[in-house]
Write a protein that holds these residues in place. Structure first.
Motif, PDB file in Angstrom:
ATOM      1  N   THR A  87      55.643  -6.313  39.565  1.00 12.26           N
ATOM      2  CA  THR A  87      57.006  -6.762  39.838  1.00 12.26           C
ATOM      3  C   THR A  87      58.008  -6.012  38.981  1.00 12.26           C
ATOM      4  O   THR A  87      59.061  -5.574  39.466  1.00 12.26           O
ATOM      5  N   TYR A  88      57.693  -5.801  37.726  1.00 12.11           N
ATOM      6  CA  TYR A  88      58.575  -5.056  36.830  1.00 12.11           C
ATOM      7  C   TYR A  88      58.746  -3.616  37.312  1.00 12.11           C
ATOM      8  O   TYR A  88      59.858  -3.098  37.365  1.00 12.11           O
ATOM      9  N   ILE A  89      57.647  -2.985  37.690  1.00 10.25           N
ATOM     10  CA  ILE A  89      57.703  -1.592  38.151  1.00 10.25           C
ATOM     11  C   ILE A  89      58.545  -1.479  39.417  1.00 10.25           C
ATOM     12  O   ILE A  89      59.398  -0.588  39.534  1.00 10.25           O
ATOM     13  N   ILE A  90      58.328  -2.361  40.376  1.00 10.35           N
ATOM     14  CA  ILE A  90      59.092  -2.321  41.625  1.00 10.35           C
ATOM     15  C   ILE A  90      60.567  -2.598  41.362  1.00 10.35           C
ATOM     16  O   ILE A  90      61.447  -1.934  41.925  1.00 10.35           O
ATOM     17  N   SER A  91      60.860  -3.555  40.495  1.00 15.26           N
ATOM     18  CA  SER A  91      62.251  -3.881  40.174  1.00 15.26           C
ATOM     19  C   SER A  91      62.961  -2.697  39.534  1.00 15.26           C
ATOM     20  O   SER A  91      64.098  -2.365  39.894  1.00 15.26           O
ATOM     21  N   GLU A  92      62.313  -2.051  38.592  1.00  9.93           N
ATOM     22  CA  GLU A  92      62.906  -0.883  37.942  1.00  9.93           C
ATOM     23  C   GLU A  92      63.101   0.268  38.928  1.00  9.93           C
ATOM     24  O   GLU A  92      64.097   0.987  38.861  1.00  9.93           O
ATOM     25  N   ALA A  93      62.166   0.446  39.842  1.00 11.94           N
ATOM     26  CA  ALA A  93      62.305   1.497  40.853  1.00 11.94           C
ATOM     27  C   ALA A  93      63.512   1.229  41.746  1.00 11.94           C
ATOM     28  O   ALA A  93      64.266   2.152  42.076  1.00 11.94           O
ATOM     29  N   CYS A  94      63.714  -0.020  42.137  1.00 11.45           N
ATOM     30  CA  CYS A  94      64.877  -0.379  42.957  1.00 11.45           C
ATOM     31  C   CYS A  94      66.184  -0.159  42.207  1.00 11.45           C
ATOM     32  O   CYS A  94      67.165   0.332  42.769  1.00 11.45           O
ATOM     33  N   ILE A  95      66.203  -0.498  40.929  1.00 13.63           N
ATOM     34  CA  ILE A  95      67.400  -0.299  40.108  1.00 13.63           C
ATOM     35  C   ILE A  95      67.698   1.190  39.971  1.00 13.63           C
ATOM     36  O   ILE A  95      68.847   1.615  40.109  1.00 13.63           O
ATOM     37  N   ASP A  96      66.669   2.003  39.728  1.00 16.45           N
ATOM     38  CA  ASP A  96      66.857   3.448  39.613  1.00 16.45           C
ATOM     39  C   ASP A  96      67.341   4.055  40.927  1.00 16.45           C
ATOM     40  O   ASP A  96      68.217   4.926  40.933  1.00 16.45           O
ATOM     41  N   ALA A  97      66.788   3.605  42.037  1.00 17.09           N
ATOM     42  CA  ALA A  97      67.208   4.117  43.345  1.00 17.09           C
ATOM     43  C   ALA A  97      68.660   3.761  43.621  1.00 17.09           C
ATOM     44  O   ALA A  97      69.423   4.583  44.135  1.00 17.09           O
ATOM     45  N   ALA A  98      69.069   2.556  43.262  1.00 19.07           N
ATOM     46  CA  ALA A  98      70.461   2.146  43.459  1.00 19.07           C
ATOM     47  C   ALA A  98      71.399   2.982  42.590  1.00 19.07           C
ATOM     48  O   ALA A  98      72.490   3.354  43.031  1.00 19.07           O
ATOM     49  N   ALA A  99      70.976   3.295  41.376  1.00 17.67           N
ATOM     50  CA  ALA A  99      71.805   4.107  40.485  1.00 17.67           C
ATOM     51  C   ALA A  99      71.974   5.521  41.039  1.00 17.67           C
ATOM     52  O   ALA A  99      73.062   6.095  40.989  1.00 17.67           O
ATOM     53  N   VAL A 100      70.909   6.091  41.586  1.00 20.92           N
ATOM     54  CA  VAL A 100      70.989   7.433  42.174  1.00 20.92           C
ATOM     55  C   VAL A 100      71.910   7.421  43.383  1.00 20.92           C
ATOM     56  O   VAL A 100      72.743   8.311  43.545  1.00 20.92           O
ATOM     57  N   ASN A 101      71.776   6.401  44.233  1.00 15.99           N
ATOM     58  CA  ASN A 101      72.652   6.302  45.403  1.00 15.99           C
ATOM     59  C   ASN A 101      74.106   6.160  45.001  1.00 15.99           C
ATOM     60  O   ASN A 101      74.992   6.720  45.648  1.00 15.99           O
ATOM     61  N   THR A 102      74.381   5.435  43.931  1.00 13.75           N
ATOM     62  CA  THR A 102      75.748   5.265  43.443  1.00 13.75           C
ATOM     63  C   THR A 102      76.306   6.594  42.952  1.00 13.75           C
ATOM     64  O   THR A 102      77.447   6.941  43.250  1.00 13.75           O
ATOM     65  N   GLU A 103      75.490   7.362  42.219  1.00 12.25           N
ATOM     66  CA  GLU A 103      75.930   8.665  41.731  1.00 12.25           C
ATOM     67  C   GLU A 103      76.226   9.613  42.879  1.00 12.25           C
ATOM     68  O   GLU A 103      77.219  10.324  42.862  1.00 12.25           O
ATOM     69  N   ILE A 104      75.376   9.627  43.880  1.00 12.97           N
ATOM     70  CA  ILE A 104      75.582  10.502  45.030  1.00 12.97           C
ATOM     71  C   ILE A 104      76.862  10.118  45.759  1.00 12.97           C
ATOM     72  O   ILE A 104      77.649  10.972  46.146  1.00 12.97           O
ATOM     73  N   THR A 105      77.092   8.831  45.927  1.00 15.58           N
ATOM     74  CA  THR A 105      78.292   8.354  46.613  1.00 15.58           C
ATOM     75  C   THR A 105      79.547   8.721  45.835  1.00 15.58           C
ATOM     76  O   THR A 105      80.547   9.130  46.419  1.00 15.58           O
ATOM     77  N   GLU A 106      79.505   8.614  44.524  1.00 19.08           N
ATOM     78  CA  GLU A 106      80.670   8.927  43.696  1.00 19.08           C
ATOM     79  C   GLU A 106      80.957  10.418  43.661  1.00 19.08           C
ATOM     80  O   GLU A 106      82.099  10.821  43.461  1.00 19.08           O
ATOM     81  N   GLU A 107      79.937  11.257  43.852  1.00 18.04           N
ATOM     82  CA  GLU A 107      80.120  12.696  43.755  1.00 18.04           C
ATOM     83  C   GLU A 107      80.558  13.340  45.063  1.00 18.04           C
ATOM     84  O   GLU A 107      80.835  14.526  45.098  1.00 18.04           O
ATOM     85  N   THR A 108      80.609  12.604  46.127  1.00 17.50           N
ATOM     86  CA  THR A 108      81.056  13.171  47.402  1.00 17.50           C
ATOM     87  C   THR A 108      82.404  12.597  47.777  1.00 17.50           C
ATOM     88  O   THR A 108      82.745  11.471  47.420  1.00 17.50           O
ATOM     89  N   THR A 109      83.188  13.387  48.498  1.00 10.50           N
ATOM     90  CA  THR A 109      84.495  12.915  48.968  1.00 10.50           C
ATOM     91  C   THR A 109      84.328  12.339  50.360  1.00 10.50           C
ATOM     92  O   THR A 109      83.232  12.339  50.924  1.00 10.50           O
ATOM     93  N   GLY A 110      85.405  11.901  50.954  1.00 11.41           N
ATOM     94  CA  GLY A 110      85.371  11.315  52.272  1.00 11.41           C
ATOM     95  C   GLY A 110      84.894  12.276  53.340  1.00 11.41           C
ATOM     96  O   GLY A 110      84.317  11.886  54.335  1.00 11.41           O
ATOM     97  N   ASP A 111      85.117  13.612  53.153  1.00  6.90           N
ATOM     98  CA  ASP A 111      84.686  14.574  54.174  1.00  6.90           C
ATOM     99  C   ASP A 111      83.293  15.115  53.908  1.00  6.90           C
ATOM    100  O   ASP A 111      82.831  16.021  54.595  1.00  6.90           O
TER     101      ASP A 111
END
Length: 80
Positions: free
Chosen positions: A50-74
């Motif tokens: 459970t700890y491993i899966i939870s940490e993996a989900c948190i890391d994946a969400a952080a990566v998705n947030t970084e990718i979203t912040e680094e791209t513009t609307g186009d």
């Protein structure tokens, strides 16, 4: 798929599973020391997974947030 993962990472679900296993083992006359060892092993293993899966989900969400912040609307990178 998210619902299945949510169930598999739920401590309440695994506590119920362990409770059923212990109840069935007692019904069939299994030695109490064996039941204690199995319940402890299952509980420890589930906690770690459970700890491993939870940490993996948190890391994946952080990566998705970084990718979203680094791209513009186009969809072009901002150069960060």
């Amino acid at each position: 798929m998210d619902a299945i993962i949510s169930k598999l990472t739920s401590r309440k679900f695994w506590a119920a599973v362990v409770g059923v296993i212990v109840g069935v083992a007692l019904a069939f006359g299994t030695d109490s020391d064996t039941i204690t060892n199995v319940a402890g092993a299952v509980t420890s293993l589930v906690s770690i997974v459970t700890y491993i899966i939870s940490e993996a989900c948190i890391d994946a969400a952080a990566v998705n947030t970084e990718i979203t912040e680094e791209t513009t609307g186009d969809g072009e990178a901002t150069g960060k």
